[in-house]
Design a protein around this motif. Structure first.
Motif, short mmCIF file in Angstrom:
data_model
loop_
_atom_site.label_atom_id
_atom_site.label_comp_id
_atom_site.label_asym_id
_atom_site.label_seq_id
_atom_site.Cartn_x
_atom_site.Cartn_y
_atom_site.Cartn_z
N SER A 1 -7.71 -4.28 -2.94
CA SER A 1 -8.89 -3.78 -2.26
C SER A 1 -8.71 -2.28 -2.04
O SER A 1 -7.57 -1.78 -2.02
N THR A 2 -9.81 -1.57 -1.89
CA THR A 2 -9.76 -0.12 -1.68
C THR A 2 -10.60 0.26 -0.49
O THR A 2 -11.80 -0.06 -0.44
N LEU A 3 -9.96 0.91 0.46
CA LEU A 3 -10.67 1.46 1.61
C LEU A 3 -11.10 2.86 1.26
O LEU A 3 -10.28 3.69 0.84
N SER A 4 -12.39 3.16 1.43
CA SER A 4 -12.90 4.48 1.12
C SER A 4 -13.42 5.14 2.39
O SER A 4 -14.27 4.58 3.09
N LEU A 5 -12.86 6.32 2.68
CA LEU A 5 -13.29 7.09 3.84
C LEU A 5 -14.04 8.32 3.33
O LEU A 5 -13.44 9.19 2.68
N PRO A 6 -15.33 8.41 3.58
CA PRO A 6 -16.10 9.54 3.05
C PRO A 6 -15.91 10.78 3.91
O PRO A 6 -15.90 10.71 5.13
N ARG A 7 -15.72 11.93 3.27
CA ARG A 7 -15.69 13.20 3.95
C ARG A 7 -14.80 13.16 5.20
O ARG A 7 -15.27 13.26 6.33
N VAL A 8 -13.50 13.04 4.99
CA VAL A 8 -12.57 12.91 6.12
C VAL A 8 -12.51 14.21 6.92
O VAL A 8 -12.76 15.31 6.42
N SER A 9 -12.14 14.06 8.18
CA SER A 9 -11.92 15.20 9.06
C SER A 9 -10.50 15.11 9.60
O SER A 9 -9.79 14.12 9.39
N LEU A 10 -10.08 16.14 10.32
CA LEU A 10 -8.73 16.16 10.88
C LEU A 10 -8.47 14.94 11.76
O LEU A 10 -7.35 14.44 11.84
N SER A 11 -9.51 14.46 12.43
CA SER A 11 -9.36 13.34 13.35
C SER A 11 -9.13 12.01 12.63
O SER A 11 -8.88 10.99 13.28
N GLN B 1 0.84 -1.18 0.00
CA GLN B 1 0.00 0.00 0.00
C GLN B 1 0.88 1.24 0.00
O GLN B 1 2.06 1.15 0.37
N PRO B 2 0.34 2.40 -0.42
CA PRO B 2 1.16 3.62 -0.45
C PRO B 2 1.66 3.97 0.94
O PRO B 2 0.99 3.74 1.94
N ILE B 3 2.86 4.54 0.98
CA ILE B 3 3.46 4.89 2.27
C ILE B 3 2.70 6.04 2.93
O ILE B 3 2.48 6.04 4.13
N SER B 4 2.29 7.02 2.12
CA SER B 4 1.60 8.18 2.68
C SER B 4 0.63 8.78 1.68
O SER B 4 0.77 8.57 0.47
N MET B 5 -0.34 9.51 2.22
CA MET B 5 -1.32 10.24 1.40
C MET B 5 -1.71 11.51 2.14
O MET B 5 -1.76 11.51 3.38
N ASP B 6 -1.99 12.54 1.37
CA ASP B 6 -2.49 13.79 1.94
C ASP B 6 -3.90 14.03 1.43
O ASP B 6 -4.23 13.67 0.29
N SER B 7 -4.71 14.65 2.25
CA SER B 7 -6.06 15.00 1.84
C SER B 7 -6.48 16.25 2.59
O SER B 7 -5.77 16.72 3.49
N TYR B 8 -7.67 16.77 2.23
CA TYR B 8 -8.22 17.93 2.92
C TYR B 8 -9.55 17.56 3.55
O TYR B 8 -10.24 16.63 3.11
N GLU B 9 -9.89 18.28 4.57
CA GLU B 9 -11.15 18.01 5.26
C GLU B 9 -12.31 18.02 4.27
O GLU B 9 -12.38 18.86 3.38
N GLY B 10 -13.24 17.10 4.46
CA GLY B 10 -14.43 17.05 3.62
C GLY B 10 -14.28 16.23 2.36
O GLY B 10 -15.28 15.90 1.72
N GLN B 11 -13.04 15.87 2.01
CA GLN B 11 -12.83 15.07 0.80
C GLN B 11 -13.03 13.60 1.08
O GLN B 11 -12.97 13.14 2.23
#
Lengths: 117, 112
Positions: free
Chosen positions: B71-81, B6-16
């Motif tokens: 497989s793909t884990l999908s997290l809807p609308r992520v938050s800082l937590s 799996q990828p070592i790291s990923m960045d995202s923004y809140e709500g994505q």
């Protein structure tokens, strides 16, 4: 339910000293596990148990011994600590899942941070 | 035990929505796919488990194609937590315990 608890939370040992880490679970789980996690790494399985009185080696068992005298407790022993054993130790437990479709969820404790100098 | 990549790291923004893909080419017929989340100084926490197709619970969805090699884990609308390390694991009960092999995981950073 307390879930999985570990004792102690922190410990500093000198090289050559011995100690025992205690893991307790109150969920009546058959399976219990000991892992170690080095900084920035994933968890590695040390030993595990599929029931009271039985234990087996995992991926990195050298330097450790375990005992499962009671179903709810799983002890991890270091007979002669070495600096390479400095790590965070996690205990986990899970139900027996002999039937297909069961949950393979493992419940983890909060960890014990061990430093060997 | 099947190895996972799996990828070592990923960045995202809140709500994505965040999708983390895991490769497990050597998955066995009896293996399940499980995802765990780990916060700093805490033990891993179970997120979701699946065998094939799609599984959804209150926190995530898991998509598994027919060949089960990924497989793909999908997290809807992520938050800082949701900033944490996410581990993909493959394994099952082989009458020798529910043995899991943790890889390096994906470090997800959620930004404001």
């Amino acid at each position: 339910n307390a879930g999985v608890t570990q004792t102690p939370k922190f410990r500093v040992l000198k090289t050559g000293q011995s100690m025992t880490l205690l893991c307790a679970q109150d969920m009546n789980h058959e399976y219990m596990y000991w892992y170690r996690q080095d900084p920035g790494m994933g968890l590695r399985l040390i030993h595990y148990s599929v029931g009271e009185g039985t234990t087996a080696k995992g991926e990195v068992p050298d330097g450790y011994n375990v005992s499962r005298l009671k179903k709810q407790n799983f002890l991890l022993g270091l007979e002669s600590a070495a600096p390479s054993q400095t790590s965070v130790y996690f205990c986990a437990s899970s139900f027996y899942t002999g039937l297909a479709g069961g949950s393979y969820e493992q419940y983890f404790g909060p960890g014990t941070r061990l430093t060997v100098t | 035990l099947a190895k996972t990549t799996q990828p070592i790291s990923m960045d995202s923004y809140e709500g994505q929505e965040v999708n983390i893909t895991c490769s497990h080419n050597n998955i066995a017929t009896n293996d399940y796919i499980t995802w765990y989340q780990q916060f700093p100084s805490q033990g891993p926490r179970f997120i979701i488990q699946g065998y094939k197709t799609k599984v959804t619970n209150e926190v995530a969805s898991l998509f598994i194609p027919a060949d089960r090699k990924s497989s793909t884990l999908s997290l809807p609308r992520v938050s800082l937590s949701d900033t944490a390390v996410y581990y993909c694991l493959v394994g099952g009960d082989n009458n020798a315990g529910n043995m899991l092999t943790f890889g390096g995981g994906t470090r997800l950073m959620v930004k404001p």
